[in-house]
Write an enzyme that holds these catalytic residues in place. Structure first.
Site, PDB file in Angstrom:
ATOM      1  N   ASP A   1      30.969  43.143  38.743  1.00  0.00           N
ATOM      2  CA  ASP A   1      31.919  42.023  38.743  1.00  0.00           C
ATOM      3  C   ASP A   1      32.998  42.321  37.697  1.00  0.00           C
ATOM      4  O   ASP A   1      32.999  43.396  37.088  1.00  0.00           O
ATOM      5  CB  ASP A   1      31.193  40.703  38.478  1.00  0.00           C
ATOM      6  CG  ASP A   1      30.485  40.652  37.129  1.00  0.00           C
ATOM      7  OD1 ASP A   1      30.788  41.482  36.230  1.00  0.00           O
ATOM      8  OD2 ASP A   1      29.617  39.781  36.963  1.00  0.00           O
ATOM      9  N   ALA A   2      33.888  41.381  37.473  1.00  0.00           N
ATOM     10  CA  ALA A   2      35.004  41.592  36.533  1.00  0.00           C
ATOM     11  C   ALA A   2      34.529  41.830  35.103  1.00  0.00           C
ATOM     12  O   ALA A   2      35.239  42.426  34.298  1.00  0.00           O
ATOM     13  CB  ALA A   2      35.956  40.403  36.579  1.00  0.00           C
TER      14      ALA A   2
END
Length: 136
Positions: free
Chosen positions: A18-19
């Protein structure tokens, strides 16, 4: 006799995270699948050959996954795979994903050997069963 453990390594890439750089929970399943496939390949059992010649395949029937510690971007993961049990039409694998000696994820995976024409479980071919039985 000590159980045979197959070792497979995989790097965590940006696409796996994810980010925040933490591995998506579903990506662990990809790493586990690759390790099981490579484990079978060491016995010269190609999933593609089973499909082409026997019109059959190993398919996941059930899976129990314990996510313990998150993997992160650029980690080098080590996936350990062993067979816990062999039955007539199924195998039960024990798998662990580790970073160094730290266990990040533990899974028990039951796969069934399926006739794809009938979409029903069938007996694992004896040649495969014999080879894998020596690994337990």
């Amino acid at each position: 006799m000590e159980q045979s453990v197959f070792h497979y390594s995989a790097r965590v890439y940006y696409e796996d995270t994810d980010a925040g750089g933490v591995v998506y929970h579903a990506r662990y399943l990809h790493f586990l699948e690759r390790a099981r496939t490579e484990y079978l390949r060491t016995f010269n059992f190609s999933q593609q050959v089973l499909l082409a010649e026997n019109k059959s395949a190993f398919v996941v029937k059930s899976m129990n996954v314990d996510y313990r510690i998150p993997a992160k971007l650029d980690d080098l993961l080590h996936i350990e795979t062993s067979i816990m049990e062999i039955k007539g039409a199924s195998l039960i694998f024990s798998q662990a994903i580790k970073r160094d000696e730290l266990t990040l994820c533990q899974a028990t995976v039951k796969v069934a050997y399926v006739d794809l024409g009938k979409m029903k479980p069938v007996a694992i071919p004896q040649v495969i069963k014999t080879m894998l039985t020596h690994q337990i």
